[in-house]
Design an enzyme around this catalytic site. Structure first.
Site, PDB file in Angstrom:
ATOM      1  N   ASP A 113       0.816  -1.220   0.000  1.00  0.00           N
ATOM      2  CA  ASP A 113       0.000   0.000   0.000  1.00  0.00           C
ATOM      3  C   ASP A 113       0.848   1.267   0.000  1.00  0.00           C
ATOM      4  O   ASP A 113       0.694   2.146   0.853  1.00  0.00           O
ATOM      5  CB  ASP A 113      -0.918   0.012   1.230  1.00  0.00           C
ATOM      6  CG  ASP A 113      -1.664  -1.298   1.437  1.00  0.00           C
ATOM      7  OD1 ASP A 113      -2.097  -1.894   0.441  1.00  0.00           O
ATOM      8  OD2 ASP A 113      -1.816  -1.711   2.608  1.00  0.00           O
ATOM      9  N   GLU A 150     -11.444   0.314  -3.213  1.00  0.00           N
ATOM     10  CA  GLU A 150     -10.567   0.831  -2.150  1.00  0.00           C
ATOM     11  C   GLU A 150      -9.379   1.539  -2.801  1.00  0.00           C
ATOM     12  O   GLU A 150      -9.329   1.714  -4.002  1.00  0.00           O
ATOM     13  CB  GLU A 150     -10.090  -0.310  -1.239  1.00  0.00           C
ATOM     14  CG  GLU A 150      -9.251  -1.364  -1.937  1.00  0.00           C
ATOM     15  CD  GLU A 150      -8.899  -2.547  -1.046  1.00  0.00           C
ATOM     16  OE1 GLU A 150      -9.329  -2.561   0.131  1.00  0.00           O
ATOM     17  OE2 GLU A 150      -8.201  -3.458  -1.516  1.00  0.00           O
TER      18      GLU A 150
END
Length: 325
Positions: free
Chosen positions: A14, A226
């Site tokens: 991420d 997301e």
């Protein structure tokens, strides 16, 4: 270079990349091995701290690991799962935004402050008031106004907030569906001048198709799941995101940081591993995509590694990989 992880001594995911003082800093999740069973709620992603990485040149490997910048034990309200963070700079301070479950198991967004881009970061004692769900992405526009983008389906609980209160019945791998039903949109909030609170709550970001209609819930190849990211290129605002269960990184463009945005295409096809999450930044005269995959762990979904590769923009402003995937 695109196939080389930034670091191999720990697992990272991420990646949120920013340039501070001409050095490229990456704010990733720190994956760890656990014996938690895999599920569609993401229980196996049980991270407890953050490291900050930095690069002085694009081909530097390994990146410098500045060590632990923030840990769950330092944050009174956190119970578990310190997922994808992001960072921002304003007013001479650096701000780290992060999601975690509170003591009731609900994801909130916290903020921590440092005098240095690598930390360590001092957390505020409570989450940001009015915050929920996951994947905060910060953006400071040219006029100095800062924004925070949030949202994540399934384990990220965005679908639990279709009303004004958290609805437990929507927990887990669920989302709206059906013919003609609009997808759930990500959210954006203006940040206060001190970067610690929301100025006027959170608001939906509308992602539209080529006809100007909202992307539909059943359009899993294009709907938001997301991993929000915002960047600006040649006066155009690019909102990019993951489609989750179809594993694409997509983008949409607009003329305002709060949207609406029109779907523009894919940036990255599926990588090894279930999740895909990214950031985009200009540095040293080129544009870079930071992303992760599970190649270092040989395909273990919750043990990921951050990588980077060059992207380019064509004459219409569309994003392409500089080299084929």
């Amino acid at each position: 270079m695109a196939d080389q992880p930034l670091v191999t001594h720990i697992y990272t995911a991420d990646p949120s990349a920013h340039v501070f003082n001409d050095i490229l800093y990456v704010y990733p999740s720190h994956d760890r091995e656990t014996d938690i069973p895999f599920d569609d709620n993401g229980s196996q992603y049980d991270m407890i701290d953050y490291h900050v990485l930095s690069l002085e040149t694009p081909d530097q490997r390994p990146a410098k690991d500045h060590g632990v910048a923030l840990t769950a034990g330092d944050i009174p309200w956190v119970s578990k799962q310190m997922w994808a963070p992001d960072a921002a700079y304003k007013n001479g301070k650096y701000y780290l935004y992060f999601p975690a479950r509170d003591k009731q198991g609900i994801f909130r967004i916290g903020v921590a402050v440092s005098d240095k881009p690598e930390g360590p970061f001092r957390p505020e004692p409570e989450p940001i008031s009015g915050s929920y769900t996951i994947d905060p992405a910060s953006f400071v526009d040219d006029d100095g106004q800062a924004y925070l983008y949030i949202g994540g389906l399934w384990g990220g609980q965005l679908q639990c907030w279709q009303g004004s209160q958290f609805e437990e019945k929507w927990s887990g791998p669920q989302e709206p569906s059906g013919e003609g039903v609009d997808a759930l949109f990500p959210l954006v909030a203006k940040l206060s001048e001190d970067m610690l609170t929301f100025e006027d709550g959170v608001h939906p970001i509308h992602i539209l198709d080529e006809t100007g209609q909202p992307i539909k819930a059943d359009d899993h190849d294009r709907r938001f799941f997301e991993a929000s990211w915002m960047h600006k290129k040649n006066g155009v605002y690019y909102f990019s995101y993951s489609t989750g269960d179809t594993h694409f990184l997509c983008y949409a463009t607009g003329t305002s940081p709060t949207g609406p945005f029109t779907y523009g295409g894919r940036i990255l096809e599926p990588v090894l591993g279930w999740t895909t999450h990214h950031s985009i930044v200009d540095w040293r005269g080129k544009s870079w995509l930071f992303y992760h995959d599970c190649s270092l762990s040989k395909g273990v979904d919750h043990l990921r590694s951050v990588k980077m590769r060059e992207i380019i923009y064509d004459e219409k402003g569309k994003i392409h990989l500089a080299d084929p995937q």
